[in-house]
Design a protein around this motif. Structure first.
Motif, PDB file in Angstrom:
ATOM      1  N   ASP A  35      59.690  31.419  25.239  1.00  0.00           N
ATOM      2  CA  ASP A  35      59.068  32.503  24.467  1.00  0.00           C
ATOM      3  C   ASP A  35      57.576  32.640  24.722  1.00  0.00           C
ATOM      4  OD1 ASP A  35      61.452  33.252  23.306  1.00  0.00           O
ATOM      5  OD2 ASP A  35      61.141  32.124  21.457  1.00  0.00           O
ATOM      6  N   PHE A  36      56.906  31.512  24.974  1.00  0.00           N
ATOM      7  CA  PHE A  36      55.446  31.543  25.068  1.00  0.00           C
ATOM      8  C   PHE A  36      54.906  31.184  26.449  1.00  0.00           C
ATOM      9  CE2 PHE A  36      56.437  30.752  20.589  1.00  0.00           C
ATOM     10  CZ  PHE A  36      55.724  31.771  19.990  1.00  0.00           C
ATOM     11  N   GLY A  37      55.795  30.825  27.380  1.00  0.00           N
ATOM     12  CA  GLY A  37      55.348  30.407  28.709  1.00  0.00           C
ATOM     13  C   GLY A  37      54.540  31.457  29.440  1.00  0.00           C
ATOM     14  N   ASN A  38      54.974  32.707  29.358  1.00  0.00           N
ATOM     15  CA  ASN A  38      54.258  33.778  30.048  1.00  0.00           C
ATOM     16  C   ASN A  38      53.033  34.240  29.279  1.00  0.00           C
ATOM     17  OD1 ASN A  38      55.783  34.189  32.476  1.00  0.00           O
ATOM     18  ND2 ASN A  38      57.425  35.032  31.232  1.00  0.00           N
ATOM     19  N   ILE A  39      53.105  34.137  27.956  1.00  0.00           N
ATOM     20  CA  ILE A  39      52.009  34.624  27.122  1.00  0.00           C
ATOM     21  C   ILE A  39      50.713  33.865  27.371  1.00  0.00           C
ATOM     22  CG2 ILE A  39      51.240  34.881  24.726  1.00  0.00           C
ATOM     23  CD1 ILE A  39      54.127  35.421  23.953  1.00  0.00           C
ATOM     24  N   VAL A  40      50.809  32.597  27.748  1.00  0.00           N
ATOM     25  CA  VAL A  40      49.593  31.791  27.928  1.00  0.00           C
ATOM     26  C   VAL A  40      48.714  32.325  29.056  1.00  0.00           C
ATOM     27  CG1 VAL A  40      50.727  29.714  27.043  1.00  0.00           C
ATOM     28  CG2 VAL A  40      50.718  30.144  29.500  1.00  0.00           C
ATOM     29  N   PHE A  41      49.289  33.121  29.950  1.00  0.00           N
ATOM     30  CA  PHE A  41      48.493  33.663  31.049  1.00  0.00           C
ATOM     31  C   PHE A  41      47.706  34.911  30.633  1.00  0.00           C
ATOM     32  CE2 PHE A  41      51.667  31.214  33.403  1.00  0.00           C
ATOM     33  CZ  PHE A  41      50.864  30.568  34.325  1.00  0.00           C
ATOM     34  N   TYR A  42      48.103  35.545  29.565  1.00  0.00           N
ATOM     35  CA  TYR A  42      47.428  36.781  29.155  1.00  0.00           C
ATOM     36  C   TYR A  42      45.940  36.567  28.864  1.00  0.00           C
ATOM     37  CZ  TYR A  42      52.218  38.572  28.618  1.00  0.00           C
ATOM     38  OH  TYR A  42      53.526  38.945  28.825  1.00  0.00           O
ATOM     39  N   PRO A  43      45.563  35.522  28.082  1.00  0.00           N
ATOM     40  CA  PRO A  43      44.133  35.289  27.854  1.00  0.00           C
ATOM     41  C   PRO A  43      43.358  34.983  29.135  1.00  0.00           C
ATOM     42  CG  PRO A  43      45.452  34.069  26.263  1.00  0.00           C
ATOM     43  CD  PRO A  43      46.388  34.580  27.305  1.00  0.00           C
ATOM     44  N   VAL A  44      44.037  34.365  30.094  1.00  0.00           N
ATOM     45  CA  VAL A  44      43.374  34.024  31.361  1.00  0.00           C
ATOM     46  C   VAL A  44      42.941  35.298  32.084  1.00  0.00           C
ATOM     47  CG1 VAL A  44      43.646  32.946  33.622  1.00  0.00           C
ATOM     48  CG2 VAL A  44      44.657  31.867  31.586  1.00  0.00           C
ATOM     49  N   TYR A  45      43.860  36.232  32.234  1.00  0.00           N
ATOM     50  CA  TYR A  45      43.529  37.468  32.946  1.00  0.00           C
ATOM     51  C   TYR A  45      42.658  38.388  32.100  1.00  0.00           C
ATOM     52  CZ  TYR A  45      46.571  36.135  36.755  1.00  0.00           C
ATOM     53  OH  TYR A  45      47.110  35.477  37.824  1.00  0.00           O
ATOM     54  N   LEU A  46      42.771  38.262  30.785  1.00  0.00           N
ATOM     55  CA  LEU A  46      41.860  39.010  29.913  1.00  0.00           C
ATOM     56  C   LEU A  46      40.436  38.501  30.098  1.00  0.00           C
ATOM     57  CD1 LEU A  46      41.475  41.108  27.672  1.00  0.00           C
ATOM     58  CD2 LEU A  46      41.926  39.287  26.001  1.00  0.00           C
ATOM     59  N   TRP A  47      40.299  37.198  30.288  1.00  0.00           N
ATOM     60  CA  TRP A  47      38.972  36.609  30.545  1.00  0.00           C
ATOM     61  C   TRP A  47      38.396  37.160  31.848  1.00  0.00           C
ATOM     62  CZ3 TRP A  47      37.273  33.495  34.609  1.00  0.00           C
ATOM     63  CH2 TRP A  47      35.999  32.949  34.442  1.00  0.00           C
ATOM     64  N   PHE A  48      39.215  37.263  32.893  1.00  0.00           N
ATOM     65  CA  PHE A  48      38.748  37.849  34.150  1.00  0.00           C
ATOM     66  C   PHE A  48      38.284  39.290  33.930  1.00  0.00           C
ATOM     67  CE2 PHE A  48      41.202  34.450  36.252  1.00  0.00           C
ATOM     68  CZ  PHE A  48      40.301  34.079  37.245  1.00  0.00           C
ATOM     69  N   LEU A  49      39.040  40.022  33.126  1.00  0.00           N
ATOM     70  CA  LEU A  49      38.699  41.418  32.864  1.00  0.00           C
ATOM     71  C   LEU A  49      37.392  41.546  32.095  1.00  0.00           C
ATOM     72  CD1 LEU A  49      39.547  44.425  32.959  1.00  0.00           C
ATOM     73  CD2 LEU A  49      40.750  44.034  30.795  1.00  0.00           C
ATOM     74  N   ILE A  50      37.255  40.796  31.018  1.00  0.00           N
ATOM     75  CA  ILE A  50      36.068  40.898  30.163  1.00  0.00           C
ATOM     76  C   ILE A  50      34.820  40.417  30.891  1.00  0.00           C
ATOM     77  CG2 ILE A  50      34.968  40.019  28.068  1.00  0.00           C
ATOM     78  CD1 ILE A  50      37.739  39.978  26.780  1.00  0.00           C
ATOM     79  N   THR A  51      34.920  39.260  31.547  1.00  0.00           N
ATOM     80  CA  THR A  51      33.743  38.745  32.255  1.00  0.00           C
ATOM     81  C   THR A  51      33.396  39.622  33.458  1.00  0.00           C
ATOM     82  OG1 THR A  51      35.151  37.233  33.551  1.00  0.00           O
ATOM     83  CG2 THR A  51      34.126  36.365  31.530  1.00  0.00           C
ATOM     84  N   GLY A  52      34.418  40.224  34.051  1.00  0.00           N
ATOM     85  CA  GLY A  52      34.153  41.131  35.169  1.00  0.00           C
ATOM     86  C   GLY A  52      33.368  42.344  34.726  1.00  0.00           C
TER      87      GLY A  52
END
Length: 206
Positions: free
Chosen positions: A61-78
């Motif tokens: 249920d949560f395995g894929n969700i953990v990657f969302y903050p990672v790519y959100l971090w790339f987006l925000i910092t970018g």
């Protein structure tokens, strides 16, 4: 030898990240011989061990969700730091995942119409019923589409091993919970690998 590894480092890291899942699938087929026997064993084991089933449910249920903050971090910092490479990486990830892990996977699931474990043996092509949308595994496709771009971006041994094991755990949880056949997961890995390489290639600066 060092030059060879450096030249083909992306392929080496891809193989290393994929090895845990492919090895596990090979072991499953060697031990059980066919998918029906594997499904029966995993179903019985999960029923006899509710704690393991609970853990597998959390992972799936949560395995894929953990990657969302990672790519959100790339987006925000970018955006904030005006780092085009990070912004491009996040946007390409989003676009490719939508095309491959959402649209393509959904189309194939419906078009193929493979029954999930325990739902029968006959395919129902173009069925929208979830019980007949087994092939390919969307969770597997998504987790490899999210983990492989990070593996190929950084190419560090520990990260590659960690993400490879993590992605394999998510994929195998689908088999353990008998929501997918092993071959569904294998096909999900292939599509996820295509997505992962596409994200890596299209996000590279010329």
């Amino acid at each position: 030898m060092i030059r060879f590894i450096h030249k083909y480092s992306s392929i080496c890291h891809f193989i290393l990240a994929s090895l845990p899942l492919l090895t596990a699938l090979a072991v499953i087929f060697c031990i059980f011989g066919n998918e029906a026997a594997a499904t029966a064993w995993f179903k019985a084991h999960a029923q006899a061990n509710p704690d393991y089933k609970f853990i597998a449910k959390i992972i799936t249920d949560f395995g894929n969700i953990v990657f969302y903050p990672v790519y959100l971090w790339f987006l925000i910092t970018g955006i904030r730091q005006r780092k085009k490479s990070r912004l491009r990486f996040a946007l390409v990830y989003l676009a490719v995942q939508i095309i491959v892990s959402v649209i393509t996977v959904r189309f194939l699931k419906i078009a193929i119409g493979r029954p999930r474990p325990g739902e029968g043996t006959f395919f129902e092509p173009y069925s929208t019923r979830g019980a007949y949308n087994s092939l390919p595994s969307g969770h597997t496709c998504e987790v490899y589409g999210a983990s492989l771009p990070l593996v190929l971006r950084y190419k560090t041994l520990l990260l590659t091993l960690f993400l490879g094991l993590f992605a394999a755990t998510v994929a195998l949880s689908r088999i353990y919970l008998t929501w997918h056949h092993p071959s569904d997961v294998f096909c999900g890995w292939m599509l996820g690998s295509v997505a992962g390489f596409a994200i890596h290639l299209f996000s590279k600066e010329n």
